[in-house]
Scaffold this motif. Structure first.
Motif, PDB file in Angstrom:
ATOM      1  N   THR A   1      -7.214  10.355 -11.464  1.00  0.00           N
ATOM      2  CA  THR A   1      -7.341  10.614 -10.432  1.00  0.00           C
ATOM      3  C   THR A   1      -6.768  10.675  -9.242  1.00  0.00           C
ATOM      4  O   THR A   1      -7.016   8.882  -9.005  1.00  0.00           O
ATOM      5  N   VAL A   2      -6.184  10.878  -7.805  1.00  0.00           N
ATOM      6  CA  VAL A   2      -5.329   9.440  -7.002  1.00  0.00           C
ATOM      7  C   VAL A   2      -6.051  10.514  -5.794  1.00  0.00           C
ATOM      8  O   VAL A   2      -7.138  11.584  -5.595  1.00  0.00           O
ATOM      9  N   VAL A   3      -6.836   8.970  -4.918  1.00  0.00           N
ATOM     10  CA  VAL A   3      -7.387   9.307  -3.854  1.00  0.00           C
ATOM     11  C   VAL A   3      -6.323   8.767  -2.624  1.00  0.00           C
ATOM     12  O   VAL A   3      -5.299   7.898  -3.256  1.00  0.00           O
ATOM     13  N   PRO A   4      -6.507   8.390  -1.253  1.00  0.00           N
ATOM     14  CA  PRO A   4      -5.755   8.425  -0.821  1.00  0.00           C
ATOM     15  C   PRO A   4      -6.092   6.835  -0.631  1.00  0.00           C
ATOM     16  O   PRO A   4      -6.737   5.879  -0.715  1.00  0.00           O
ATOM     17  N   ASP A   5      -4.633   6.333  -0.139  1.00  0.00           N
ATOM     18  CA  ASP A   5      -4.321   4.966   0.592  1.00  0.00           C
ATOM     19  C   ASP A   5      -4.178   4.195   2.440  1.00  0.00           C
ATOM     20  O   ASP A   5      -4.989   4.731   2.670  1.00  0.00           O
ATOM     21  N   LEU A   6      -2.933   4.179   2.591  1.00  0.00           N
ATOM     22  CA  LEU A   6      -2.388   4.109   3.394  1.00  0.00           C
ATOM     23  C   LEU A   6      -2.471   5.599   4.232  1.00  0.00           C
ATOM     24  O   LEU A   6      -2.876   5.764   5.189  1.00  0.00           O
ATOM     25  N   ALA A   7      -2.601   6.611   3.812  1.00  0.00           N
ATOM     26  CA  ALA A   7      -3.095   8.415   4.434  1.00  0.00           C
ATOM     27  C   ALA A   7      -4.019   8.486   4.638  1.00  0.00           C
ATOM     28  O   ALA A   7      -5.166   7.486   3.708  1.00  0.00           O
TER      29      ALA A   7
ATOM     30  N   ARG B   1       0.756  -1.187  -0.208  1.00  0.00           N
ATOM     31  CA  ARG B   1       0.116  -0.290   0.067  1.00  0.00           C
ATOM     32  C   ARG B   1       1.601   1.253   0.214  1.00  0.00           C
ATOM     33  O   ARG B   1       2.058   1.041   0.607  1.00  0.00           O
ATOM     34  N   THR B   2       0.080   2.192  -0.358  1.00  0.00           N
ATOM     35  CA  THR B   2       1.162   3.290  -0.506  1.00  0.00           C
ATOM     36  C   THR B   2       0.231   5.155  -0.639  1.00  0.00           C
ATOM     37  O   THR B   2      -0.646   4.500   0.092  1.00  0.00           O
ATOM     38  N   LEU B   3       0.865   5.298  -0.113  1.00  0.00           N
ATOM     39  CA  LEU B   3       0.180   7.157   0.712  1.00  0.00           C
ATOM     40  C   LEU B   3      -1.052   7.223  -0.205  1.00  0.00           C
ATOM     41  O   LEU B   3      -2.208   7.642   0.584  1.00  0.00           O
ATOM     42  N   THR B   4      -1.003   7.118  -1.563  1.00  0.00           N
ATOM     43  CA  THR B   4      -2.211   7.492  -2.387  1.00  0.00           C
ATOM     44  C   THR B   4      -2.318   6.463  -3.491  1.00  0.00           C
ATOM     45  O   THR B   4      -1.142   5.800  -3.685  1.00  0.00           O
ATOM     46  N   THR B   5      -3.212   5.739  -4.077  1.00  0.00           N
ATOM     47  CA  THR B   5      -4.122   5.465  -5.957  1.00  0.00           C
ATOM     48  C   THR B   5      -4.293   6.024  -6.458  1.00  0.00           C
ATOM     49  O   THR B   5      -4.887   7.434  -5.675  1.00  0.00           O
ATOM     50  N   TYR B   6      -4.744   5.484  -7.385  1.00  0.00           N
ATOM     51  CA  TYR B   6      -5.460   6.619  -8.678  1.00  0.00           C
ATOM     52  C   TYR B   6      -6.656   5.096  -8.156  1.00  0.00           C
ATOM     53  O   TYR B   6      -6.624   4.436  -7.356  1.00  0.00           O
ATOM     54  N   LYS B   7      -7.881   5.668  -7.980  1.00  0.00           N
ATOM     55  CA  LYS B   7      -8.304   5.341  -7.741  1.00  0.00           C
ATOM     56  C   LYS B   7      -9.269   5.011  -8.599  1.00  0.00           C
ATOM     57  O   LYS B   7      -8.758   4.194 -10.450  1.00  0.00           O
ATOM     58  N   PRO B   8      -9.636   3.354  -7.993  1.00  0.00           N
ATOM     59  CA  PRO B   8     -10.233   2.041  -8.374  1.00  0.00           C
ATOM     60  C   PRO B   8     -11.095   3.101  -9.885  1.00  0.00           C
ATOM     61  O   PRO B   8     -12.457   2.620  -9.416  1.00  0.00           O
ATOM     62  N   GLY B   9     -11.105   1.505 -10.548  1.00  0.00           N
ATOM     63  CA  GLY B   9     -12.170   1.796 -12.147  1.00  0.00           C
ATOM     64  C   GLY B   9     -12.166   2.077 -13.030  1.00  0.00           C
ATOM     65  O   GLY B   9     -11.130   2.837 -13.251  1.00  0.00           O
ATOM     66  N   PRO B  10     -13.601   1.972 -13.928  1.00  0.00           N
ATOM     67  CA  PRO B  10     -13.363   2.873 -15.460  1.00  0.00           C
ATOM     68  C   PRO B  10     -13.274   4.246 -15.193  1.00  0.00           C
ATOM     69  O   PRO B  10     -13.977   4.862 -14.475  1.00  0.00           O
ATOM     70  N   GLY B  11     -12.985   4.714 -16.708  1.00  0.00           N
ATOM     71  CA  GLY B  11     -13.739   5.929 -16.353  1.00  0.00           C
ATOM     72  C   GLY B  11     -12.583   7.748 -16.650  1.00  0.00           C
ATOM     73  O   GLY B  11     -11.831   7.019 -15.789  1.00  0.00           O
ATOM     74  N   PRO B  12     -13.001   8.439 -17.200  1.00  0.00           N
ATOM     75  CA  PRO B  12     -12.172   9.983 -16.270  1.00  0.00           C
ATOM     76  C   PRO B  12     -11.725   9.764 -15.059  1.00  0.00           C
ATOM     77  O   PRO B  12     -10.027  10.420 -14.305  1.00  0.00           O
ATOM     78  N   GLU B  13     -12.336   9.590 -13.745  1.00  0.00           N
ATOM     79  CA  GLU B  13     -11.805   9.659 -12.390  1.00  0.00           C
ATOM     80  C   GLU B  13     -11.077   8.699 -12.186  1.00  0.00           C
ATOM     81  O   GLU B  13     -10.279   8.864 -11.467  1.00  0.00           O
ATOM     82  N   GLY B  14     -10.654   7.662 -13.189  1.00  0.00           N
ATOM     83  CA  GLY B  14      -9.585   6.488 -12.781  1.00  0.00           C
ATOM     84  C   GLY B  14      -7.822   7.233 -12.988  1.00  0.00           C
ATOM     85  O   GLY B  14      -7.277   6.753 -12.501  1.00  0.00           O
TER      86      GLY B  14
ATOM     87  N   SER C   1       2.017  18.683  -7.977  1.00  0.00           N
ATOM     88  CA  SER C   1       1.630  17.144  -8.500  1.00  0.00           C
ATOM     89  C   SER C   1       2.419  16.168  -7.394  1.00  0.00           C
ATOM     90  O   SER C   1       2.629  14.503  -7.662  1.00  0.00           O
ATOM     91  N   MET C   2       2.183  16.343  -5.886  1.00  0.00           N
ATOM     92  CA  MET C   2       3.209  15.665  -4.993  1.00  0.00           C
ATOM     93  C   MET C   2       2.144  14.366  -4.699  1.00  0.00           C
ATOM     94  O   MET C   2       2.230  13.149  -4.299  1.00  0.00           O
ATOM     95  N   ASP C   3       1.039  14.608  -4.706  1.00  0.00           N
ATOM     96  CA  ASP C   3      -0.182  13.661  -4.422  1.00  0.00           C
ATOM     97  C   ASP C   3       0.262  12.012  -5.972  1.00  0.00           C
ATOM     98  O   ASP C   3      -0.040  10.552  -4.831  1.00  0.00           O
ATOM     99  N   TYR C   4       0.446  13.171  -6.937  1.00  0.00           N
ATOM    100  CA  TYR C   4       0.622  11.474  -8.126  1.00  0.00           C
ATOM    101  C   TYR C   4       1.692  10.731  -7.590  1.00  0.00           C
ATOM    102  O   TYR C   4       1.783   9.930  -7.623  1.00  0.00           O
ATOM    103  N   ILE C   5       3.056  11.863  -7.277  1.00  0.00           N
ATOM    104  CA  ILE C   5       4.350  10.814  -6.922  1.00  0.00           C
ATOM    105  C   ILE C   5       4.441   9.898  -5.814  1.00  0.00           C
ATOM    106  O   ILE C   5       4.722   9.110  -5.796  1.00  0.00           O
TER     107      ILE C   5
END
Length: 586
Positions: A107-113, A92-105, A210-214
């Motif tokens: 975007t990043v969402v919290p994971d460990l954070a 698990r990482t601090l953030t991750t890409y939002k699961p699932g299909p479509g453009p919202e994939g 863009s730190m949330d992507y890093i």
């Protein structure tokens, strides 16, 4: 565009799967699930905009195969897209890409954070708070120190040559820090620190938006210091995700089983449906496709699509084609034209390669317009924000301009042509076909290519990305590809065109060594206005093409085949392939 998860738990993960199906989408005449709730009806592109064959059923074994070996299972030493995607089963990482299909994939969402990062000091400091209740597979708590240590260990690119170098370049590391093994007593808190058990703070040299992507990259996956075995850690990674390693035969196969210390209430991202995940390595790529077609395996791990041999079976067969998805992805397949190797140290000789290449033959090598992609005329692919198409090396019918190539050869003092070596990944049939197409096209102007294939798992660490190997063996051309780490100019371009990223081994920028490019990168990175920043990245693209150090081949499309008996299949735009952590089996 980014959103926090207010809920937690397996129910939330299941809701992510099912909510993505609500309201239809995709092929309206062929819903992803039958009206009666029975088996999904196959349809072309059915998993691009909705979850195909949704289910919350747990159990069974997900069977997967890979046509090569992993570059590394160590989260600090891996840089293939499939690894970033698949690795989320066990890290698990601090953030991750939002699961699932479509453009919202994208975007990043919290994971460990528990939330996205909090910037301060005008974007030079980023703070992340961890969720409570996190544990490693041995039951010990995961703390902020484990994340900070993981980031610090990944700094050492001699021990870990494969991994991304973004944090090496962005963070304010002490000048005498050489890594946690070489300089174990050097305090690295000026770059990354744990201010308490749940707070990770990153200190950057300059503002970065863009730190949330890093931090969705695996170098933020926690590593317990007392279990770290350095270069051998890949043999037994300590899991922070829903699965752990039961067996791991490096280069042959490995098996993941449930991690009973993973608490689904802390993880709204992963439904964790299969009981086991079995992975075969070094399976012939064409055999892998045949196994996927026959239903003997569920998943092709590399995720770049069917090989040319399988296309001839799948595309003419309506039932097989109905199992496919054909996304356009933010990826460029290309050839690095290496200026360290004479006579390619002369830009006119590099331009001769550009003009002599047969773009149509190169596109055909990758599977044509449907399975390979559109002919690329410059570096940035269309899905990247702000991309512009231009062409400095146009030719009649895209088949090469022999006369202009000969003029360039004369200008660089090689009127009769020259000889050089071209590398490709030997376990990727399309790259071999590309190398052969280049060999034939360049021979028209007297450029003779010797072709050498190497395994994908060590291609960048030992061969094409190893500076000493390239120089000693006279490598002039190297084929490979690059997908966006996130969908803007920096997330796509920086790692492959910034000369300051180049190290002894494990390079992904194999050929762009231009100070003007580096200056433009700095200008683009510092520009706060998004429109102006996008235009600066186009200038970077143009400067690279003027330098003739990258020969674009195709802006990628892939033809993906959905596995038989697999549930929750969705193409994720952030991963640029199916979203592996959602998958289950019937």
């Amino acid at each position: 565009m980014r959103r926090k998860h207010a809920l937690a738990g397996a129910a939330t993960a299941a809701a992510l799967v099912l909510s993505a199906c609500g309201g239809g989408g995709g092929n309206a005449s062929q819903p992803a699930q039958s009206a009666s709730g029975g088996a999904a009806q196959p349809a072309f592109n059915a998993a691009l905009t909705q979850v195909y064959n949704p289910s919350t059923k747990k159990g069974g074994t997900l069977k997967a195969a890979h046509s090569s070996d992993w570059d590394s299972l160590d989260p600090g030493d891996t840089y293939y897209g499939y690894s970033f995607n698949f690795g989320r089963f066990y890290w698990r990482t601090l953030t991750t890409y939002k699961p699932g299909p479509g453009p919202e994939g994208n975007t990043v969402v919290p994971d460990l954070a528990e939330g996205l990062g909090q910037p301060s000091d005008d974007g030079k400091t980023w703070t992340y708070k961890l969720r409570s209740g996190l544990k490693f597979e041995d039951g010990t708590p995961i703390t902020a120190k484990d994340v900070a240590y993981a980031v610090a260990r990944s700094f050492d690119k001699e021990t870990f040559p494969h991994g991304p170098s973004y944090l090496n370049e962005l963070l304010d590391w002490p000048k005498d820090f050489k890594g946690v093994y070489k300089t174990p007593d050097v305090d690295y808190s000026s770059a990354v620190e744990a201010t308490d058990d749940t707070t990770v703070v990153f200190h950057l040299k300059k503002p970065f938006a863009s730190m949330d992507y890093i931090v969705q990259m695996p170098m933020t996956a926690p590593v317990p210091k007392d279990k770290d075995t350095g270069a051998k850690y890949k043999e037994h990674v300590i899991s922070s995700g829903p699965y752990k390693f039961e067996t791991n035969e490096i280069g042959k196969r490995f098996t993941l089983v449930r991690n009973d210390q993973w608490d689904p209430s802390t993880d709204p991202i992963r439904p964790a449906l299969p009981d086991r995940i079995e992975v075969q390595l070094n399976v012939n790529a064409d055999d892998l496709d045949n196994q996927l077609i026959a239903g003997d395996i569920h998943l092709d791990i590399p995720g770049t699509g069917l090989q040319p041999a399988a296309l001839g079976k799948v595309l003419p067969d309506p039932q097989l084609k109905a199992r496919t998805d054909n996304p356009t992805i933010p990826r460029l397949w290309y050839v690095s034209v290496i200026p360290d190797t004479a006579p390619l140290d002369n830009v006119e000789c590099r331009k001769a390669v550009m003009f002599a290449a047969d773009r149509v033959a190169n596109q055909t090598a990758y599977g044509g317009p449907l399975a390979g992609g559109d002919i690329a005329t410059n570096v940035m692919p269309p899905p990247i924000v702000g991309q512009e198409k231009f062409d400095l090396y146009a030719s009649p019918d895209n088949k090469g301009d022999v006369e202009k190539a000969k003029q360039a050869l004369a200008a660089c003092g090689q009127p009769d042509g020259f000889s050089t070596t071209m590398t490709y990944r030997s376990d990727r049939p399309r790259e071999k076909a590309l190398a052969e197409a280049m060999q034939q096209a360049l021979a028209r102007v007297g450029i003779k290519l010797t072709l050498k294939g190497f395994p994908a798992s060590s291609y960048f660490s030992d061969y094409a990305g190893n500076v000493d190997y390239v120089k000693k063996n006279g490598i002039g051309l190297a084929t490979h590809g690059w997908g966006a780490d996130w969908p803007d100019g920096y997330g796509f371009m920086q790692a492959i065109v910034d000369s300051r990223t180049i190290r002894k081994a494990g390079n992904y920028n194999l050929s762009v060594k231009n100070e003007e490019v580096d200056k433009l990168i700095d200008q683009a990175s510092a520009e706060l206005d998004a429109t102006a920043r996008g235009k600066l990245w186009v200038e970077v693209d143009k400067k690279v093409m003027e330098d003739a150090s990258i020969l674009p081949v195709v802006w990628a499309k892939s033809l993906l085949l959905r596995g038989e008996g697999v549930t929750n299949i969705a193409y994720n735009e952030g991963q640029s392939m199916y979203d592996y952590i959602l998958l289950g089996v019937e």
